[in-house]
Design an enzyme around this catalytic site. Structure first.
Site, mmCIF file in Angstrom:
data_model
loop_
_atom_site.group_PDB
_atom_site.id
_atom_site.type_symbol
_atom_site.label_atom_id
_atom_site.label_comp_id
_atom_site.label_asym_id
_atom_site.label_seq_id
_atom_site.Cartn_x
_atom_site.Cartn_y
_atom_site.Cartn_z
ATOM 1 N N HIS A 1 -13.633 -14.769 23.685
ATOM 2 C CA HIS A 1 -13.455 -13.368 23.317
ATOM 3 C C HIS A 1 -12.723 -12.578 24.400
ATOM 4 O O HIS A 1 -12.133 -11.535 24.107
ATOM 5 C CB HIS A 1 -14.806 -12.734 22.999
ATOM 6 C CG HIS A 1 -15.338 -13.133 21.663
ATOM 7 N ND1 HIS A 1 -16.063 -12.275 20.859
ATOM 8 C CD2 HIS A 1 -15.242 -14.300 20.970
ATOM 9 C CE1 HIS A 1 -16.387 -12.901 19.733
ATOM 10 N NE2 HIS A 1 -15.905 -14.135 19.794
ATOM 11 N N HIS B 1 -16.504 -24.350 17.185
ATOM 12 C CA HIS B 1 -17.722 -24.324 16.376
ATOM 13 C C HIS B 1 -18.499 -25.635 16.442
ATOM 14 O O HIS B 1 -19.503 -25.788 15.755
ATOM 15 C CB HIS B 1 -17.380 -23.968 14.929
ATOM 16 C CG HIS B 1 -16.990 -22.539 14.757
ATOM 17 N ND1 HIS B 1 -16.691 -21.974 13.536
ATOM 18 C CD2 HIS B 1 -16.848 -21.541 15.661
ATOM 19 C CE1 HIS B 1 -16.370 -20.698 13.701
ATOM 20 N NE2 HIS B 1 -16.457 -20.415 14.987
#
EC number: 1.11.1.21
Length: 735
Positions: free
Chosen positions: A104, A267
């Site tokens: 992020h 993920h």
């Protein structure tokens, strides 16, 4: 705390006037409240020495080089499994948490203007520290604080956040491609980055027509890094999600293969957190939290507020059977189960295996007596629904080694894309392989020209018969592609000789080709005459030509010149990647590619900020370039002089002459005529970019400095200094 409302109900008396003290310095109605459309010059004075506690003598590169990187990485790795009671680690490992933090930090980058990214450690400041997509990452940085405290100035927050993500991957069994330091912290929020015009979190007024995303934005909603994991605006449609993913990742410089690798690789680790409804249990973000929270936000009153009761995105569950260990189970699960829509405990759309399949295969993050089925998000199922993504995903499933290499390379690109050329990379973990997206430039492998050679070459350039305009225009076109945001572009590499830059409309390709052909002849003749390995590059010759033009125009001044640039090859140049550097507008050349909703003067300030210019530097460059006749297509707009080609302060003198009255000559009010106030005789024509230096009060104040009768010498000196700065913006070898 950034929400500085005083909670004390009683009002004290001001010690000076005796009246009630209501507001302090800087409060009250501001200019921006009265005139919200006023030109925002504040972005030209960001990150000054006034906000930097390190002092001008501090050299971060030198400090980083003194760092014991091996010991630092061990300290970070030890932290991974040292779970803290105040924020317990999922699965006993903080690795997935730090991967999210690093992702992020880097993931705000967008290729259109090069802004965003991990390069300045912006996740520490609003708005990013309080974005909905960054919920609870304040805790990740707090976990890292003891390490930052230990190593101090040797490691920036910007570098530490990315390094922590790398160490997390390695700690969980994944071999990364490498790591480079060199990201220097700033000490205040970025004012130049346009995150969107929405006034509410998760709104998406950035779209128009057939879901056409506004430039230069990449994220789909205000406050998100990439896409909405539940699907567009929460609509759980995997195929529609794939469309958003493709556009968003492309705007962040990723192709389809890199996109699949990043999603599938990222993920593989960790889980989502949605133990309960955030609207009921989670309080304000860091920027709005109370002072006693000490920079933390999103206080959670559900259960313990952490661990198994954590609320972040509102989604809940893990993708794989080993969330704290590298595996290929993400793709195995994605294609191994059929999926049906369900909702998390917080009410968010997500997917579970049909018919109870997969139950008990995923461990609980905090309670060893519990287990779960895997979870997928709408954005995950997009990798199955989209035929191109599916083909890539199945190939990765069948070829694990290929997948691992693709993820390693994509992760490295994600976390280093905004760092610029390899010359800026620091540390022992820098990969040896040079990658095309790093805009490679050959190393200097020859003896550089000396002062005597420079004198000879200057004479050759003058003998070529170029006009001042041609000389200065060519050098400006080469150097002014630089972007301080992601450190791309600039004169080094001479990519103005290559596609796509040589064909850009703004560069007047016919004139440019004429100048470059002549310079290449000078280069070949000079280099062939050398017997000791001395060479001059076209990149250096282009900049030197600009210096010659200015010296000819100014008569009695020597323009600084430092050789050492080299020439890139076409095969070292990604045409599609460089296409984004083409100026939509260049106010320094009075160029607008087309009509925009954004004003010409706003685009000028944007360009100046990317060139790292201050307002005075912007002003003096505009004044000088105008009288040197550098305008696109030799336009006479802004050529406020009868001595074209001479470096005078005439632009300012004539712009500030009240004997001239101005009136728009086009319906769009982008071209103006300046006429004699008494006779009505046409004297000049100018653009909004020209007239803003007489209209805007700050720019007018600067223009007045250079418009005074005693300012000619200062004007020339300041112009040359600003010019030299632009010519060397990409000379990281000189820093």
């Amino acid at each position: 705390m950034e929400n500085n409302t005083n909670p004390i109900s009683g009002q004290g008396k001001c010690p000076f006037s005796g009246g009630a003290a209501k507001q302090s310095a800087g409060a009250g109605t501001r200019n921006s409240n009265w005139w919200p459309n006023q030109l925002k010059l504040n972005i030209l004075r960001q990150y000054s020495s006034l906000s930097n506690p390190m002092g001008e003598e501090f050299n971060y590169a030198a400090a980083f080089k003194s760092l014991d990187l091996i010991t630092l990485k061990k300290d970070i790795s030890d932290l991974m499994t040292n779970s803290q009671d105040w924020w317990p680690a999922d699965y006993g490992h903080y690795g997935p948490f730090f991967i999210r933090m690093a992702w992020h930090s880097a993931g705000t980058y967008r290729v259109a203007d090069g802004r965003g990214g991990a390069g300045f450690g912006m996740q520490r400041f609003a708005p990013l520290n309080s974005w909905p997509d960054n919920v609870n990452l304040d805790k990740a940085r707090l976990l890292l604080w003891p390490i930052k405290q230990k190593y101090g100035k040797k490691i920036s927050w910007a570098d530490l956040m990315i390094l922590a993500g790398n160490c997390a991957l390695e700690s969980m069994g994944f071999k990364t491609f490498g790591f480079a330091g060199g990201r220097e912290d700033v000490w205040e929020p970025a004012e130049d980055i346009y995150w969107g015009s929405e006034g509410k979190w998760l709104d998406d007024q950035r779209y128009s027509g057939d879901r056409e995303l506004e430039n230069p934005l990449a994220a789909v909603q205000m406050g998100l890094i990439y896409v909405n994991p539940e699907g567009p605006n929460g609509n759980p449609d995997p195929l529609a999600s794939a469309r958003d993913i493709r556009e968003t990742f492309a705007r962040m410089a990723m192709n389809d293969e890199e996109t699949v690798a990043l999603v599938a690789g990222g993920h593989t680790f960790g889980k989502t957190h949605g133990a309960a409804d955030p609207n009921q249990y989670v309080s304000a973000e860091p920027a709005a939290a109370s002072i006693e929270e000490q920079g933390l936000g999103w206080k959670n009153t559900f259960g313990s507020g952490s661990g198994e009761h954590t609320i972040s995105s509102g989604l809940e569950g893990a993708w794989t059977t080993t969330p704290a260990k590298w595996s290929h189970n993400y793709l195995e699960n994605l294609f191994g189960f059929e999926w049906e829509l369900t909702k998390s405990p917080a009410g968010a759309h997500q997917w579970k295996p049909k018919n109870g399949a997969g139950a008990g295969t995923v461990p609980d993050a905090h309670n060893s007596s519990k287990s779960h089925a895997p979870t997928m998000l709408t954005a995950d199922l997009a990798l199955r629904a989209d035929p191109i993504y599916e083909k890539i995903s199945r190939r990765f499933l069948e070829n694990p080694a290929e997948f691992e290499e693709a993820f390693a390379r994509a992760w490295f690109k994600l976390t280093h894309r905004d760092m610029g050329p390899v010359a800026r990379y620091l540390g022992s973990d820098v990969p040896k392989e040079v990658l095309i997206w790093q805009d490679p430039i050959p190393a200097v492998n020859h003896q550089l020209i000396d002062d005597n050679d420079i004198t000879i070459l200057k004479a050759k350039i003058l003998d070529a018969g170029f006009s001042v305009s041609e000389m200065v225009s060519t050098a400006w076109a080469s150097a002014s592609t630089f972007r301080g945001s992601d450190k791309r572009g600039g004169a080094n590499g001479a990519r103005i000789c290559l596609a796509p830059q040589k064909d850009w409309k703004v560069n007047n390709p016919i004139q440019l080709s004429k100048v470059l052909d002549a310079l290449k002849e000078i280069q070949v003749t000079f280099n062939n005459a050398q017997s000791i390995g001395k060479q001059v590059s076209i990149a250096d010759l282009i900049v030197l030509t600009g210096c010659v033009g200015i010296e000819k125009a100014a008569k009695n001044i020597k323009v600084p010149f430092t050789p050492g640039r080299t020439d890139a090859l076409q095969e070292q140049t990604d045409v599609a990647s460089f296409a984004v550097l083409e100026p939509e507008a260049d106010g320094f050349r009075n160029y607008m590619k087309t009509q925009y909703t954004v004003s010409a003067e706003e685009m000028l300030i944007d360009k100046a900020q990317l060139l790292t210019l201050t307002a005075p530097e912007l002003t003096v460059l505009i004044g000088g370039l105008r009288v040197l006749d550098v305008n696109f297509n030799q336009s006479k707009n802004g050529l406020f002089t009868n001595r074209s080609g001479e470096l005078t302060n005439d632009f300012f003198v004539n712009l500030l002459d009240f004997g001239t009255t101005w009136k728009a000559s086009s319906e769009s009010q982008d071209i103006f005529e300046g006429r004699n106030r008494k006779t009505g005789e046409l004297k000049w024509t100018g653009t909004r970019v020209d007239l803003i230096f007489g209209s805007n009060s700050e720019l007018r104040a600067l223009a007045e400095v250079y418009g005074c009768t005693d300012s000619q010498e200062k004007f020339v000196k300041d112009f040359v200094k600003a010019w030299d700065k632009v010519m060397n913006l990409d000379r990281f070898d000189l820093v």
